[in-house]
Design an enzyme around this catalytic site. Sequence first.
Site, short mmCIF file in Angstrom:
data_model
loop_
_atom_site.label_atom_id
_atom_site.label_comp_id
_atom_site.label_asym_id
_atom_site.label_seq_id
_atom_site.Cartn_x
_atom_site.Cartn_y
_atom_site.Cartn_z
N ASP A 1 -8.83 3.71 -1.84
CA ASP A 1 -9.67 4.10 -0.84
C ASP A 1 -11.10 4.92 -1.36
OD1 ASP A 1 -7.40 3.08 0.39
OD2 ASP A 1 -6.85 5.00 1.32
N ASP B 1 0.72 -1.27 0.14
CA ASP B 1 -0.01 -0.06 0.17
C ASP B 1 0.93 1.15 0.03
OD1 ASP B 1 -2.27 1.55 0.34
OD2 ASP B 1 -2.88 0.87 2.01
#
Lengths: 588, 933
Positions: B608, B533
């Site tokens: 996200d 990430d």
Amino acid sequence: MLTKQQGGASSNAQCIIPELQREVRLRVAISLSSRGRKIDNISESRNMAKACQCLIALLLLSAAVSAVEVQRPRGVPLSKKHFYVEGKPFTCLDGSLTIPFDRVNDDYCDCQDGSDEPGTPACPNGSFHCTNAGHRPTFIPSSRINDGVCDCCDATDEFNSGASCPNTCRELGRKEKESLQKLAEIAKEGFILKQQLIQEAKRGLEEKKAKAFELEASKKQLEEKVEALRTVKESAEEPEKEAKGRHLKAWEDQKAAVRAEKDKARMAEVFLELDDDGDGLVSLTELQSHSELDTDSDGSFTETEAQALLGGMDKVDMVAFEAVWKDIKDKYISEAQATVETPQEGTPHGETREPLSDNDSEHYSEGEIPEEDDDQEEEEEEEDEEEEEDDDPDEADYNRPPAVQEKKDDEDEGTMPPYDEETQNLIGTAQKAREQFDEAERALRELDDQLKSLEKETSSDFGPSAEFAYLYSQCYDLTTSEYVYRLCPFNRVTQKPKHGGSETSLGTWGHWDGPEGDVHAVMKYENGMGCWQGPNRSTTVKLKCGKETTVTSTTEPSRCEYLMEFTTPALCQDPKIVDPMLHEHIEL
Amino acid sequence: MAAFTERMAPVLLLWLAACVSGTLAVERANFKTCDQSAFCKRQRALNPGESPYRALLETMELTNTRLTLQLKNDKNKVRLLLELYRLQGNITRVKINELKPLKPRYEVPDVLVREPPTEPLSLLSQDENGVVLSLGAESQRVIVSARPFRLDIMEGRDVLLSLNSRGLLAFEHLRLRKDTFSYLITSTLASVWNNVTSVFSRQADREAEDADLQDEAILEEKDEDGMWEETYKSFTDSKPNGPTSIGLDFSLPGVEHVYGIPEHADNLRLKTTNNGDPYRLYNLDVFQYELDNPMALYGSVPVMLAHNAQRTTGMFWLNAAETWVDISSNTAGKGSSETPQTDVRWFSESGIIDVFIMLGPTPKDVFSQYASLTGTQAFPPLAALAYHQCRWNYNDQEDVQLVDAGFDEHDIPYDFIWLDIEHTDGKRYFTWDANKFPAPKEMLQALMDKKRKMVTIVDPHIKVDSSYKIHNEIKSQGFYTKNKDGGDYEGWCWPGSAGYPDFTREDMRAWWASKFAFDQYEGTMENVYTWNDMNEPSIFNGPEITMHKDAKHGDWEHRDLHNLYAFYVHKATAEGLILRSGGVERPFVLARGFFAGSQRYGAVWTGDNAAEWGHLKVSIPMCLSLGLVGISFCGADVGGFFKSPSSELLVRWYQTGAYQPFFRAHAHLDTARREPWLFGPENTALIREAVRQRYTLLPYWYQQFYHAYRTGHPVMRPLWVEYPQDPATYALEDEFLIGKDLLVHPVTEEGATGVTAYLPGKEEVWFDVHTFQKHNGGQNLYIPVTMSSIPVFQRGGSIIPRKLRVRRSSTCMEHDPYTVYVALGHQRAAEGELYIDDGHTFNFEKEEFIHRKLSFVNNHLSSVNLAPDAHFSTHSTIERVVILGASKPTKVTLKTADGQTSQLDFDFDASTSVLTLRKPGMNAGTDWTVMLQ
């Protein structure tokens, strides 16, 4: 017609011919015979030997045991055996289809309900029965047959996957029995404790009711006392007020005289100041030089306006000026200070209130209150009162710093002379009466609070036999690596960092939240401190039977939703009810 | 996982208050508009017109592999070098660099799988106006016009694509800063040198004249604001190299539809940008991104596809600096009768112009052409195509165990459970929190016993902490990215102060890869895979939440290669997973940031997102856009990352996600738990069914990924890819194809009672996979829906193998038998494929697989070997054949490889025309024929 498999497929490991399973069954003889099922009495010595070991370990209560073997298709529970009769067509249990018996467990799903493949993974919705001799029988989804994962403790689900699954039923059965026994023991002892708790609660309740009765009585007395004292107070305050009034009046008169004197002197001063040419008269032009006197405040002080101020005349002498002075004195700016800006007087009302409005943000007050374990409960209540008081405008006035007001009035007029002796005496008497009254009233309020809290306690839901009453006004801590968690039943849950830092509310008492029929197994605490971008914190407390009253674990499974486990004897069931569960697994 | 949020609160409270200010939307002020990006503003300020560049034809050199010639800017006298290549597979490469840059300009390494092989260019004609070169096939030519310079790629009389036809070629040459001492010295020397050379040039031969021409004094333009320093918010970019941007325009006559250039939360079909900012490509961690927006997101692939009914072409702008793309159209918003044309303009902050023009002509040709340059999708382990259960965070070992047990209790399959950042010891990656995960191997063994796996997160920001081994090793080897002053660059991220390893260094990547070895990354076993990430890189206190552009990677500035950083992180990690098994096992690595070529290293997701219907909808065009540019393994967080979904939204998202390539549920730390069984038995059943549908189709998904690995064709694809001549498909983005045979129109509207699906192809028929009802193609079909509906259609003419025995994980289903779904088309024929291998190793590269062609023709269904050299054996059989659109036979005979024949039992449902052959049972890897009579 189905032709049996051929060619490349015949060696396939997944291809399972319909087979009947030979299985050793262990049963308690007595219960078996009572069901009157057909029993095949062939026994296999090897399995028998194992089985007997299981048996001995297992059966504590029964004297007579026997081992039997029952033939039925793989994965079928005894209760459904009669649907599967070898050689006879099989009808799907939902009745949707009838198939030849050789299609039962042939590793192809024919029935929509999966009932033709109880012993293979062919049907997506089938279920497989593990006998689990020595432990408890279970059903598993048939998708778990031969998937290489051991599911049944008797390893019967992995008959063709190559997975080596040991038979762990005996071990599991033993462990479960042990733990059930342990639980039963705990329940037994806990249940005894619970009886005590119930007795205590009963006594406590009675005591409290008696206390309440007692308090009721004293309350009545106190109320009468308060009324009597109020009369005394009021009758003492009457003359006090009069005397004070007289004193004040005299003082006011004196002040007025002084002010008139001053005004006159100032008028004379102004007259002289205005009378620029010193002719003893104030003329229109002389007046007009003071533009601040502009009547309509339009920026130009005209002659007409000036004349109107002079009562229609062109000039006035000192005597006539007296009438003019009344009209202009508020506006008039002495030539000596004309250029000096007058500073803004006084603070805006709102500002004086500011410290108060700070108190309004009640969230900060919690943390500021010093904590002492014993006092927490009271503090909570005090806080509540404080909040109420904040809304009361009188209180706000009372709290306003008095200094600001006094300063304004008295500037240069001196202070009021002290009261004369007579008035002082009257005040002294009244003050004493007031104090006595206040004290009595306070006592009454305290009594009232006591009564209310008693009422609250006696009317709370402390369980069917008030067995949870003992938790009221107690707190229980659990220390983890980071925090100290505190559960104060029927009050609140908090979290405090172990190494300093302020306490966080994880919720205040909400309600019992257990499932229907077992509502007292779960407590819910709600409306704790808010979370960033999230809900207010809340805590679910799961209660378990235990000898000790203690918090056994705290977790936060979801952000700001806490879960506590709490043991208490109050949740212990009568062992007579628990016992049958203990022995259930012996019934296969 | 996450952008910055609450957990930094203790440290970042003030900063957060300023940045987040309590709103639930993207903080636009954190990210530049074109106006706030100095080079974008300069480039965009240029208006179309006559180009100042002319081609100096006399400088042309044509070799067997390339053509070069110089371009001269008549305004400032700067010369550029144009290189033109004809590449194998119908690709033209155009490179433009400064002829004599002050120092080298960045050329993107490591993205191309090799130096692309060339084909000879031949000169067709030449005069003083230009040159015509043949591109070989189909009378394709390149015309180089001299005055002004432009390039036209022609086929016959048609212009396919023109470069610089609007005169927007703009190349900011490297220059010295005028107010510096070195500038004064150098310019003095230069004039001396000019005098010297002019003396020698009296001999006036051709070469000297050339030299003279080349040394003609450059006319310096005036410095503008932002050329040598640029300030954005509180960040100052020192820009020691001054202005370096490049830009070029492309015209596409006859084109009205362009696609690609991900990543944007926007439509599949790209919009014109006249009325707003250009599409931006700059890898950024955008907190709570907005929809329908050209703002940059986590990844960048500078590839655009242009499509019309006759042809599909592609442009690959190989540049890793901040890039913007303007699109305009002469037909946008008006019913003009003139030939439609789309104009595209690319500009980047530094580097060179290096563009690959992929000439198609079919969509699949373009995919193959692009794959020949940057490679194909990594072939994932089969389990990675199954369902993934993630959450920020599964708190501890017990939590993992309980969630795992929950799936069994509710009989929902899953293959991977994921651990986000909280599992580490204080965000020190490659470690475990000793309190929460005291015995990770026990936990992993328990998962392994159920044939399940785990993914742990390993982010590229490294906690600056002298007691942290990873940090110390990076530091001592000098592996950190440097700041402009030469010290180790430090930024703020999850662990607090963090360093950012210089992944552009091969030696650093090799070191990183070695850290995944089982004895290095303690507590891991073979069933642990990796999640990268924050690899944009995300830097909470950096400009635009990323790295300063003047940070240094060796001699290069971060500015030159920003968009490549994520690619390198992904690459190094994937190589680590390969390395730890000695090259045996296929890796699975998920990354958020990406670039062209990232497909070679694993999966990506759309970052996200939020629990909103709009985000569910946009997951389709976002993944379609990625698929078009080679990245097939794409998914969106099921349920939405931020906020909590309603149960209806969650169910619909599972239903959609079950038919998208990467299928993972994920949730923010601050959201309520949402494991599939927490929404009541009805919703649990709906989710279970959606996940089970995914598992039954795993053989098809796996085969599609094998195909993607071999060809570069997208797995999840827009309808126009298969129906390129049908304009009705060009803008569809609420439905899509998986491979060419499954059409999916998920329900993405709240409270929907029906959807209208476009079934393409007038010659096609489509079968509802649930009811087997047959529908004609070339129509809009209204489908009433309930909460359990997932409208999916199998194309008539296709054969799809499934495994109907859904088990608790895909690995448990390895040996299970297949059910083959044969959907007959109008010609009563069908074909499909079946691919089988061990599901997790690289042995398929050693021909250890089964690849069969299944075809139904003349009432014969047969399986023939597509890969005679391959060898692999399977336990799986064919347990059932379902023929859709069939008629009732009198007899069904199976003939197996050894020549034996047998009769098969069958069942015919006249109401649906479905013929089911019962238990043929032949091994899936053998030759066989089933005859219907």
